[in-house]
Write a protein that holds these residues in place. Structure first.
Motif, mmCIF file in Angstrom:
data_model
loop_
_atom_site.group_PDB
_atom_site.id
_atom_site.type_symbol
_atom_site.label_atom_id
_atom_site.label_comp_id
_atom_site.label_asym_id
_atom_site.label_seq_id
_atom_site.Cartn_x
_atom_site.Cartn_y
_atom_site.Cartn_z
ATOM 1 N N PHE A 145 7.200 -0.611 9.006
ATOM 2 C CA PHE A 145 6.321 0.341 8.352
ATOM 3 C C PHE A 145 5.506 0.855 9.683
ATOM 4 O O PHE A 145 4.293 0.148 10.220
ATOM 5 C CB PHE A 145 5.221 -0.647 7.454
ATOM 6 C CG PHE A 145 5.860 -0.841 6.160
ATOM 7 C CD1 PHE A 145 6.016 0.065 5.201
ATOM 8 C CD2 PHE A 145 6.160 -2.207 6.079
ATOM 9 C CE1 PHE A 145 6.709 -0.537 3.969
ATOM 10 C CE2 PHE A 145 7.026 -2.711 5.047
ATOM 11 C CZ PHE A 145 7.179 -1.725 3.871
ATOM 12 N N THR A 146 5.847 1.886 10.032
ATOM 13 C CA THR A 146 5.025 2.494 11.425
ATOM 14 C C THR A 146 4.058 3.607 11.094
ATOM 15 O O THR A 146 3.451 3.963 11.942
ATOM 16 C CB THR A 146 6.504 3.136 12.374
ATOM 17 O OG1 THR A 146 7.111 4.350 11.557
ATOM 18 C CG2 THR A 146 7.230 2.053 12.617
ATOM 19 N N GLY A 147 4.025 3.885 9.815
ATOM 20 C CA GLY A 147 3.148 5.088 9.514
ATOM 21 C C GLY A 147 2.443 4.760 8.124
ATOM 22 O O GLY A 147 3.080 4.118 7.195
ATOM 23 N N ARG A 148 1.316 5.410 7.831
ATOM 24 C CA ARG A 148 0.724 5.166 6.494
ATOM 25 C C ARG A 148 1.534 5.906 5.095
ATOM 26 O O ARG A 148 1.462 5.247 4.291
ATOM 27 C CB ARG A 148 -0.528 6.177 6.623
ATOM 28 C CG ARG A 148 -0.823 7.242 6.765
ATOM 29 C CD ARG A 148 -2.135 7.757 7.338
ATOM 30 N NE ARG A 148 -2.169 9.402 7.424
ATOM 31 C CZ ARG A 148 -2.462 10.260 6.659
ATOM 32 N NH1 ARG A 148 -2.954 9.659 5.642
ATOM 33 N NH2 ARG A 148 -2.254 11.608 6.894
ATOM 34 N N GLN A 149 2.334 6.858 5.722
ATOM 35 C CA GLN A 149 3.073 7.340 4.371
ATOM 36 C C GLN A 149 4.159 6.473 3.869
ATOM 37 O O GLN A 149 4.147 6.216 2.662
ATOM 38 C CB GLN A 149 3.753 8.802 4.858
ATOM 39 C CG GLN A 149 2.885 9.778 5.412
ATOM 40 C CD GLN A 149 2.268 10.588 4.122
ATOM 41 O OE1 GLN A 149 2.631 10.280 2.940
ATOM 42 N NE2 GLN A 149 1.396 11.396 4.461
ATOM 43 N N GLN A 150 4.615 5.686 4.887
ATOM 44 C CA GLN A 150 5.790 4.589 4.481
ATOM 45 C C GLN A 150 5.037 3.413 3.654
ATOM 46 O O GLN A 150 5.610 3.010 2.315
ATOM 47 C CB GLN A 150 6.635 3.937 5.613
ATOM 48 C CG GLN A 150 7.278 4.903 6.249
ATOM 49 C CD GLN A 150 7.773 4.225 7.649
ATOM 50 O OE1 GLN A 150 7.014 3.936 8.560
ATOM 51 N NE2 GLN A 150 9.052 4.388 7.933
ATOM 52 N N ILE A 151 3.859 3.234 4.114
ATOM 53 C CA ILE A 151 3.038 1.932 3.352
ATOM 54 C C ILE A 151 2.659 2.514 1.900
ATOM 55 O O ILE A 151 2.738 1.868 0.960
ATOM 56 C CB ILE A 151 2.078 1.460 4.214
ATOM 57 C CG1 ILE A 151 2.457 1.056 5.602
ATOM 58 C CG2 ILE A 151 1.401 0.385 3.305
ATOM 59 C CD1 ILE A 151 1.081 0.370 6.546
ATOM 60 N N ASP A 153 4.075 4.841 0.022
ATOM 61 C CA ASP A 153 5.300 4.732 -0.818
ATOM 62 C C ASP A 153 5.542 3.412 -1.610
ATOM 63 O O ASP A 153 5.797 3.237 -2.425
ATOM 64 C CB ASP A 153 6.497 5.277 -0.251
ATOM 65 C CG ASP A 153 6.022 6.912 -0.040
ATOM 66 O OD1 ASP A 153 5.403 7.447 -0.586
ATOM 67 O OD2 ASP A 153 6.896 7.426 0.854
ATOM 68 N N PHE A 154 5.458 2.311 -0.312
ATOM 69 C CA PHE A 154 5.626 1.045 -0.812
ATOM 70 C C PHE A 154 4.689 0.285 -1.910
ATOM 71 O O PHE A 154 5.277 -0.327 -2.629
ATOM 72 C CB PHE A 154 5.750 0.139 0.534
ATOM 73 C CG PHE A 154 6.163 -1.288 0.276
ATOM 74 C CD1 PHE A 154 7.479 -1.578 0.195
ATOM 75 C CD2 PHE A 154 5.178 -2.228 0.356
ATOM 76 C CE1 PHE A 154 7.825 -2.903 0.162
ATOM 77 C CE2 PHE A 154 5.746 -3.614 0.115
ATOM 78 C CZ PHE A 154 7.006 -4.016 0.156
ATOM 79 N N ARG A 162 -0.570 5.903 -4.973
ATOM 80 C CA ARG A 162 -0.136 6.297 -3.531
ATOM 81 C C ARG A 162 -1.286 7.242 -3.079
ATOM 82 O O ARG A 162 -1.627 7.276 -1.828
ATOM 83 C CB ARG A 162 1.018 7.234 -3.725
ATOM 84 C CG ARG A 162 1.531 7.512 -2.349
ATOM 85 C CD ARG A 162 2.990 8.442 -2.517
ATOM 86 N NE ARG A 162 3.516 8.925 -1.224
ATOM 87 C CZ ARG A 162 2.979 10.004 -0.331
ATOM 88 N NH1 ARG A 162 1.988 10.749 -0.999
ATOM 89 N NH2 ARG A 162 3.705 10.318 0.764
ATOM 90 N N ASP A 163 -1.831 8.201 -3.906
ATOM 91 C CA ASP A 163 -2.554 9.268 -3.303
ATOM 92 C C ASP A 163 -4.190 8.497 -2.968
ATOM 93 O O ASP A 163 -4.772 8.915 -2.002
ATOM 94 C CB ASP A 163 -3.009 10.196 -4.371
ATOM 95 C CG ASP A 163 -1.827 11.201 -4.434
ATOM 96 O OD1 ASP A 163 -1.144 11.257 -3.500
ATOM 97 O OD2 ASP A 163 -1.531 12.014 -5.480
ATOM 98 N N ALA A 164 -4.600 7.320 -3.786
ATOM 99 C CA ALA A 164 -5.708 6.742 -3.719
ATOM 100 C C ALA A 164 -5.682 5.953 -2.423
ATOM 101 O O ALA A 164 -6.699 5.918 -1.618
ATOM 102 C CB ALA A 164 -5.953 5.921 -4.681
ATOM 103 N N PHE A 165 -4.472 5.288 -2.132
ATOM 104 C CA PHE A 165 -4.288 4.505 -0.748
ATOM 105 C C PHE A 165 -4.370 5.546 0.393
ATOM 106 O O PHE A 165 -5.006 5.293 1.274
ATOM 107 C CB PHE A 165 -2.926 3.852 -0.902
ATOM 108 C CG PHE A 165 -2.477 3.060 0.416
ATOM 109 C CD1 PHE A 165 -3.011 1.672 0.576
ATOM 110 C CD2 PHE A 165 -1.877 3.760 1.465
ATOM 111 C CE1 PHE A 165 -2.559 1.075 1.737
ATOM 112 C CE2 PHE A 165 -1.501 3.111 2.521
ATOM 113 C CZ PHE A 165 -1.951 1.934 2.718
ATOM 114 N N LEU A 166 -3.769 6.634 0.198
ATOM 115 C CA LEU A 166 -3.986 7.651 1.632
ATOM 116 C C LEU A 166 -5.271 8.287 1.753
ATOM 117 O O LEU A 166 -5.607 8.661 2.858
ATOM 118 C CB LEU A 166 -2.781 8.943 1.190
ATOM 119 C CG LEU A 166 -1.379 8.400 1.404
ATOM 120 C CD1 LEU A 166 -0.517 9.806 0.979
ATOM 121 C CD2 LEU A 166 -0.979 8.067 2.692
ATOM 122 N N ALA A 167 -5.961 8.214 0.461
ATOM 123 C CA ALA A 167 -7.364 8.912 0.761
ATOM 124 C C ALA A 167 -8.353 7.917 1.439
ATOM 125 O O ALA A 167 -9.113 8.301 2.176
ATOM 126 C CB ALA A 167 -8.012 9.414 -0.774
#
Length: 233
Positions: A145-151, A153-154, A162-167
């Motif tokens: 997991f090298t980036g926030r997008q990967q995490i 999705d996981f 996903r959207d709440a996590f990225l926000a």
């Protein structure tokens, strides 16, 4: 010709037996190390500064009635992964007046995004659903997991969307929380994980072994609780 064949067969047989013996020796040594590290050496008796723990230089006496135990860890650390099941059981035995939390370090590029993810999952009440999943994915399935997008999705659908996590993961407060953990880690002169700190002033010697280290934590917690009760009397 037959003699050469027999010699070749004898050599193959010797190599096979030697290989089997080597594998058996490695297995025995691995088990021995596991028993030593898991059970601890020299368990029991009184604990002593420098042998079982050290004091953090310049640490201030906490005014809180709760004695906090902190584990500094990283999802990428295999020793943290091995220690975690024992911690899960142990924290259920903490006495009243004591608390436990994990603090994910972010002192390297790969760990920093995981440290922020750990903060966000805690804020979103999604740690229980993802804590063990992250350990398994990294150490059993070789996920990186090298980036926030990967995490994102996981963890999507596991207690957080996903959207709440990225926000949340790039919020200044999350970055400040990770920076505070790393600052406390450095102030305690820690250099590796897992590391156990009691009451913000005792660093437990993890080289004793996991069970012995937790026994030291328990005794330090008891002593700290007794001292605070005496101060209130």
């Amino acid at each position: 010709m037959a003699r050469r064949v027999r010699r070749t067969e004898d050599k193959i047989r010797l190599i096979r037996y030697a290989s089997i013996g080597f594998v058996a020796l490695v297995a025995v040594l691995t088990v021995a190390v596991g028993i030593f590290y898991g059970a601890g050496a020299g368990a029991g008796g009184e604990i002593a500064e420098d042998d079982h723990y050290r004091l953090i230089e310049g640490a201030r006496q906490s005014r809180s009635r709760t004695v906090e135990v902190v584990e500094y860890f990283s999802y990428t650390c295999v020793l943290c992964r091995d220690f975690d099941p024992m911690l899960e059981d142990w924290q259920e035995t903490l006495p009243e007046g004591a608390s436990f939390r994990r603090a994910h370090v972010g002192f390297s590029g790969g760990a920093e995004v995981l440290a922020r993810a750990h903060i966000v999952l805690g804020q979103e009440q999604a740690l229980e659903a993802n804590h063990e999943r992250l350990f398994r994915a990294i150490h059993e399935r070789n996920r990186q997991f090298t980036g926030r997008q990967q995490i994102a999705d996981f963890v999507d659908g596991y207690g957080v969307e996903r959207d709440a996590f990225l926000a949340a993961i790039d919020q200044p407060g999350v970055r400040r929380a990770v920076a505070a953990i790393d600052r406390a880690f450095r102030d305690a002169d820690l250099v590796g994980v897992p590391a156990m700190v009691v009451a913000g002033k005792y660093v437990v010697n993890m080289e004793l072994g996991r069970k012995q280290a937790l026994a030291v934590v328990d005794q330090l917690v008891r002593e700290e609780l007794e001292a605070r009760m005496a101060d209130e009397a």
